[in-house]
Design an enzyme around this catalytic site. Structure first.
Site, mmCIF file in Angstrom:
data_model
loop_
_atom_site.group_PDB
_atom_site.id
_atom_site.type_symbol
_atom_site.label_atom_id
_atom_site.label_comp_id
_atom_site.label_asym_id
_atom_site.label_seq_id
_atom_site.Cartn_x
_atom_site.Cartn_y
_atom_site.Cartn_z
ATOM 1 N N HIS A 23 -7.925 57.907 26.804
ATOM 2 C CA HIS A 23 -9.338 58.067 27.132
ATOM 3 C C HIS A 23 -9.694 59.486 27.535
ATOM 4 O O HIS A 23 -10.638 59.716 28.280
ATOM 5 C CB HIS A 23 -9.739 57.084 28.242
ATOM 6 N N GLY B 187 -1.536 44.633 32.465
ATOM 7 C CA GLY B 187 -0.418 44.694 33.394
ATOM 8 C C GLY B 187 -0.001 46.110 33.716
ATOM 9 O O GLY B 187 -0.394 47.084 33.078
ATOM 10 N N ASP C 70 -12.842 61.574 39.883
ATOM 11 C CA ASP C 70 -13.137 60.521 38.905
ATOM 12 C C ASP C 70 -12.191 59.334 39.079
ATOM 13 O O ASP C 70 -11.053 59.485 39.513
ATOM 14 C CB ASP C 70 -13.017 61.069 37.489
ATOM 15 N N HIS D 126 -10.817 55.941 36.887
ATOM 16 C CA HIS D 126 -10.710 55.273 35.590
ATOM 17 C C HIS D 126 -10.020 53.927 35.774
ATOM 18 O O HIS D 126 -9.037 53.830 36.519
ATOM 19 C CB HIS D 126 -9.907 56.129 34.608
ATOM 20 N N ASP E 35 -8.490 50.409 33.625
ATOM 21 C CA ASP E 35 -8.042 49.940 32.314
ATOM 22 C C ASP E 35 -8.866 48.740 31.881
ATOM 23 O O ASP E 35 -8.796 47.664 32.496
ATOM 24 C CB ASP E 35 -6.555 49.574 32.391
ATOM 25 N N GLU F 259 -7.549 45.035 31.185
ATOM 26 C CA GLU F 259 -7.232 44.090 32.257
ATOM 27 C C GLU F 259 -8.329 43.027 32.375
ATOM 28 O O GLU F 259 -9.493 43.298 32.076
ATOM 29 C CB GLU F 259 -7.101 44.830 33.595
ATOM 30 N N GLU G 165 -9.330 52.805 45.084
ATOM 31 C CA GLU G 165 -9.330 54.046 44.302
ATOM 32 C C GLU G 165 -10.325 55.066 44.851
ATOM 33 O O GLU G 165 -10.087 56.275 44.771
ATOM 34 C CB GLU G 165 -9.614 53.741 42.827
ATOM 35 N N HIS H 251 -8.617 57.190 47.373
ATOM 36 C CA HIS H 251 -7.906 58.321 46.760
ATOM 37 C C HIS H 251 -8.885 59.423 46.368
ATOM 38 O O HIS H 251 -8.623 60.614 46.598
ATOM 39 C CB HIS H 251 -7.141 57.859 45.528
#
Length: 376
Positions: free
Chosen positions: A273, A283, A303, A305, A307, A310, A327, A330
């Site tokens: 991406h 997974g 940013d 991102h 998946d 999932e 996230e 972070h």
């Protein structure tokens, strides 16, 4: 020859426990560790005066392997015996000692249930052998991070295990792991200099710079989850942002430009991406985030991102709010917490909001908020 003028690290490296103690003689603390499995390599923590790509390339040319980044300017490396550091603008170099590798949350006696993190270059079979040799119980769990083992045993035996060079960090295991429940691990947030290990408390100073100050940030949902309503996903992202802003002075507003500066850009996407970290299908890696400036450049700094392969849900397993909340931590500058039950623990779990541990951590970066934020 070693670089002259190596100094003690005075809280420059963001370690959860105290920095490694060093001796007056640099030859003494750079000597090969007493306990190691390798015949000619071991692990060194090297702090540079300033991170430079050319310095890392030169370290690799001299035989070192860069394993992880330790803010503000440190690197954990796998080094051959006799690694030369001359001419590399090294501020400090040394080793993590056993006490440095034990989470402050661990009791000093009694039977403990822990995750043992090994350095990334340690082979799984070697790690398992070390646990067995120290008469620690190995608890199998299929969802552990690649370089971790779940163990139980006496605190004294864990300390003796931590004396070995191959061990990186030891921290408390969660109830979910001990009960054998399925879990999903966070692969860790990203910096331009590499990943962070569990022994790192945070990445840099956050968006507000040194000290505890307010910060202004934009947010933009560039691409929603394919199988969920955009409005609902947008609402969960906003709810997660507001949860952090409830406790510190983050002033959040929708961004007009997804590529604008100081913008947290949310993207649900499968596979490759556009960054160097393609997703791996269902997974394992669920999401990744990028730490703030200057650990990442604009426009990717901050940013998040996720998946899109999932099976994302609104509540329950793979809850959008819970993963995004983690996230965002972070993206604001936090590393992983050692405390089970906290949002920033390295294994995701469904949560309703931040824990006291998360609130204390974010208030180490930003000014505390006394009044709830005004709605945007």
């Amino acid at each position: 020859m070693l670089a002259a003028g190596l100094a003690f690290p005075q809280q420059r490296l963001q370690l959860k426990n105290r920095p490694a103690a060093v001796a007056d003689d640099p030859l003494e603390y750079l000597a090969a560790p007493v306990k190691r499995r390798s015949a000619d390599r071991s692990h060194l923590l090297i702090e540079l005066r300033e991170p430079r790509a050319e310095t890392l390339r030169e370290l690799e040319r001299r035989g070192a392997r860069i394993l992880s980044y330790v803010p503000d300017a440190g690197f954990m490396v796998s080094a051959p015996d006799g690694l030369r550091l001359d001419g590399l603008e090294v501020r400090w170099a040394g080793r993590l000692l056993a006490p440095d590798k034990l989470s402050p949350l661990l009791a000093s006696s009694g039977r403990l249930h822990c995750l043992v993190e090994f350095h990334p270059d340690v082979q799984p079979a070697e790690a398992r052998a070390m646990v067995a040799e120290h008469l620690l119980e190995l608890i199998e769990h299929p969802d552990l991070r690649p370089n971790e083992l779940l163990v139980a045993g006496d605190a004294a035996r864990l300390l003796r295990l931590a004396e070995w060079d191959e061990v990186s960090y030891v921290y408390p295991a969660s109830e979910d792991l001990l009960e054998g429940r399925p879990v999903e691990a966070c692969s860790g947030a990203l910096t331009a200099w590499g990943p962070l290990a569990q022994y790192v408390a945070r990445a840099g100073e956050g968006w507000d710079g040194p000290g505890r100050n307010p910060a202004e940030l934009g947010y933009f949902l560039a691409q929603p989850a394919r199988l969920l309503p955009r409005e609902r996903v947008q609402g969960e992202i906003l709810r997660a942002l507001e949860e952090w802003a409830h406790y510190v002075q983050l002033h959040l507003a929708p961004a007009a430009d997804e590529w604008g500066p100081r913008t947290l850009r949310f993207l649900f996407t499968p596979g490759a991406h556009g960054d160097p970290y393609p997703f791996d299908g269902r997974g394992r890696v669920l999401a990744h985030a990028f730490y703030p400036l200057p650990l990442n450049p604009e426009p990717i700094a901050g940013d998040i991102h996720l998946d899109d392969d999932e099976p994302w849900a609104l509540g329950g397993y793979l809850d959008v709010f819970s993963v995004v909340l983690h996230e965002i931590g972070h993206a604001l500058g936090l590393g992983h917490s050692d405390r089970p039950g906290s949002v920033m623990y390295p294994y995701y779990r469904q949560v309703a909001g931040l824990s006291a541990d998360d609130i204390a951590a974010i208030r180490e970066l930003y000014a505390a908020r006394e009044e709830p934020p005004a709605p945007q």
